[in-house]
Enzyme design. Structure first.
Site, PDB file in Angstrom:
ATOM      1  N   ASP A 312      24.468  48.991  59.851  1.00 47.84           N
ATOM      2  CA  ASP A 312      24.379  48.337  58.559  1.00 47.84           C
ATOM      3  C   ASP A 312      25.802  47.982  58.118  1.00 47.84           C
ATOM      4  O   ASP A 312      26.748  48.745  58.354  1.00 47.84           O
ATOM      5  CB  ASP A 312      23.716  49.258  57.536  1.00 47.84           C
ATOM      6  CG  ASP A 312      23.443  48.565  56.215  1.00 47.84           C
ATOM      7  OD1 ASP A 312      22.342  47.994  56.084  1.00 47.84           O
ATOM      8  OD2 ASP A 312      24.325  48.592  55.335  1.00 47.84           O
ATOM      9  N   GLU A 355      21.332  42.986  55.877  1.00 48.09           N
ATOM     10  CA  GLU A 355      22.501  43.306  56.681  1.00 48.09           C
ATOM     11  C   GLU A 355      22.220  44.402  57.678  1.00 48.09           C
ATOM     12  O   GLU A 355      23.158  45.015  58.224  1.00 48.09           O
ATOM     13  CB  GLU A 355      23.664  43.711  55.776  1.00 48.09           C
ATOM     14  CG  GLU A 355      23.484  45.025  55.041  1.00 48.09           C
ATOM     15  CD  GLU A 355      22.724  44.896  53.730  1.00 48.09           C
ATOM     16  OE1 GLU A 355      22.856  45.782  52.890  1.00 48.09           O
ATOM     17  OE2 GLU A 355      22.006  43.872  53.528  1.00 48.09           O
TER      18      GLU A 355
END
Length: 434
Positions: A312, A355
């Site tokens: 992430d 993301e």
């Protein structure tokens, strides 16, 4: 002198029964043979007088002598060297005796009741197989038609009540008409027999022809049928091979085959494109969540071990809030490119959403996957992104079946380790190494 000339002409052309020399007043001056005693008689038939008056060649209708003899004759005018009309020469045939006309007609008289007869322009019988009818005036429909100058055929009933099939034609130069007729029943019987003979003769050839046509039709239809069968299973994996195996030996089938192959290729390209769209993240070009889940199912079913790296972007919300979503999208695309740089051909790089990214590494241990993840983390940290500058990522690493028999639990394990990395300072990797 005239008698000698008449004799010479008659002997020169024996088709005429009598040759006569006629004066300008229509009186017979000389005749040969002399037995009919025509000398001195005057031709008084209307058509004869018309020939005399017009002074041109003429063919008479039936003419009756004083003795009752019936005749027809052909006349040719005579002129001197200055063109003065002197009379005419007449060639006559006696209708009640055998002559050129009766001989000609008798050649067409058969024992099967076929009849041929000749009539003049007034419908009087000039010649008939039944000599008693010579000189009679006929009023039947076929005689009316032929004396009007027509030709053709019709069905009539003769004087005995028998139905006849008659053919007729006129002779324009004389105005005469010729009629041939035969009993309808006998005509049709003979025709039926002829048709049977023709059919029996043509039957073997016809059967051969039908067999050839059947074979040709089958040869023409076979490639079309095979192409149609191939088109019915166009979505099968061997559809191209099936179409290529068809022997399209003629132009139309070859074009259909080519069109079908082109269609299959276009369909496959479209299907591949749709599959790509269905399994690819449109922003980064990496596999999407659907493709990742399909890969996990396949490796689980085949018992193929794998490692998973869950990652992430750190503080990605600040990137969007500070620089805007367009710059945020550019950042994600750059990260996707860096992930692919650290992948093998068999590895599967996926974007789950936002993301969050996942990297599946088949046949890889947790320790080896951790090395790959650490290399990726360092690469991202040191890569400068336009406008944004530098970003960092947090990673969690687990493996199957090392960490759990349930694939879903291993994926959760990798996520938990990634969040643990975030909680312990970000820009780091946490692996499940026991």
């Amino acid at each position: 002198m005239l008698d000698g000339e008449s004799k010479r002409l008659q002997q020169q052309d024996s088709d005429f029964d009598t040759i006569s020399v006629v004066g300008a007043d229509g009186r017979i001056l000389s005749s040969f043979p002399p037995e009919h005693d025509l000398v001195g008689q005057v031709l008084i038939a209307p058509d004869s007088q018309q020939g005399v008056q017009e002074r041109k060649p003429a063919v008479s209708n039936v003419y009756k002598l004083n003795s009752g003899t019936l005749l027809v004759y052909v006349s040719q005018p005579i002129t001197d060297s200055r063109g003065t009309y002197l009379g005419f020469i007449s060639g006559a045939n006696y209708l009640q005796k055998k002559n050129m006309l009766s001989a000609l007609v008798s050649n067409h008289f058969h024992q099967d009741d076929t009849q041929v007869y000749v009539v003049d322009r007034n419908g009087q019988m000039l010649s008939h197989s039944d000599t008693s009818r010579v000189g009679n005036k006929e009023r039947s429909a076929v005689v009316k038609a032929v004396v009007q100058g027509n030709h053709g055929a019709m069905e009539v009933v003769n004087s005995y009540g028998v139905r006849m099939l008659a053919g007729y034609a006129s002779v324009p130069s004389s105005g005469w008409g010729v009629v041939a007729q035969q009993p309808k029943e006998k005509t049709l019987t003979a025709l039926g027999g002829l048709m049977r003979q023709m059919l029996m003769g043509a039957l073997p050839l016809g059967l051969v022809g039908l067999l050839i046509l059947w074979w040709l039709a089958n040869e023409i239809v076979r490639p079309l049928r095979q192409l149609a069968d191939s088109a019915a299973v166009i979505d099968s994996t061997d559809s191209v091979e099936r179409v290529q195996a068809v022997r399209s030996w003629y132009f139309e089938a070859a074009h259909i085959k080519l069109a079908l192959l082109n269609g299959i290729n276009l369909i496959r390209e479209k299907i591949n494109w749709l599959n790509s769209q269905a399994h690819t993240d449109p922003l980064t070009g990496l596999l999407n969540r659907r493709a990742m889940e399909a890969a996990l199912v396949q490796m689980s079913e085949t018992r193929r071990p794998f490692a998973v790296i869950s990652m992430d972007v750190d503080h990605f919300k600040q990137v969007n809030d500070t620089f805007g979503h367009d710059v945020g999208d550019t950042t994600l695309r750059t990260l996707a490119q860096l992930i692919q740089l650290c992948c093998r051909d068999v590895d599967l790089a996926c974007r789950e959403g936002g993301e969050e990214f996942t990297l599946l590494l088949p046949d890889t241990t947790t320790a080896d996957a951790a090395l790959v993840g650490e290399r990726l983390r360092a690469l991202v940290e040191h890569t400068e992104i336009e406008t944004v500058g530098h970003i960092t990522i947090s990673l969690g690493v687990a493996s199957w079946p090392h960490d759990d028999e349930m694939v879903v639990e291993v994926m959760k394990k990798a996520d938990e380790l990634m969040y643990q990395a975030k909680r312990t300072g970000r820009n780091r990797l946490v692996a499940s190494i026991k």
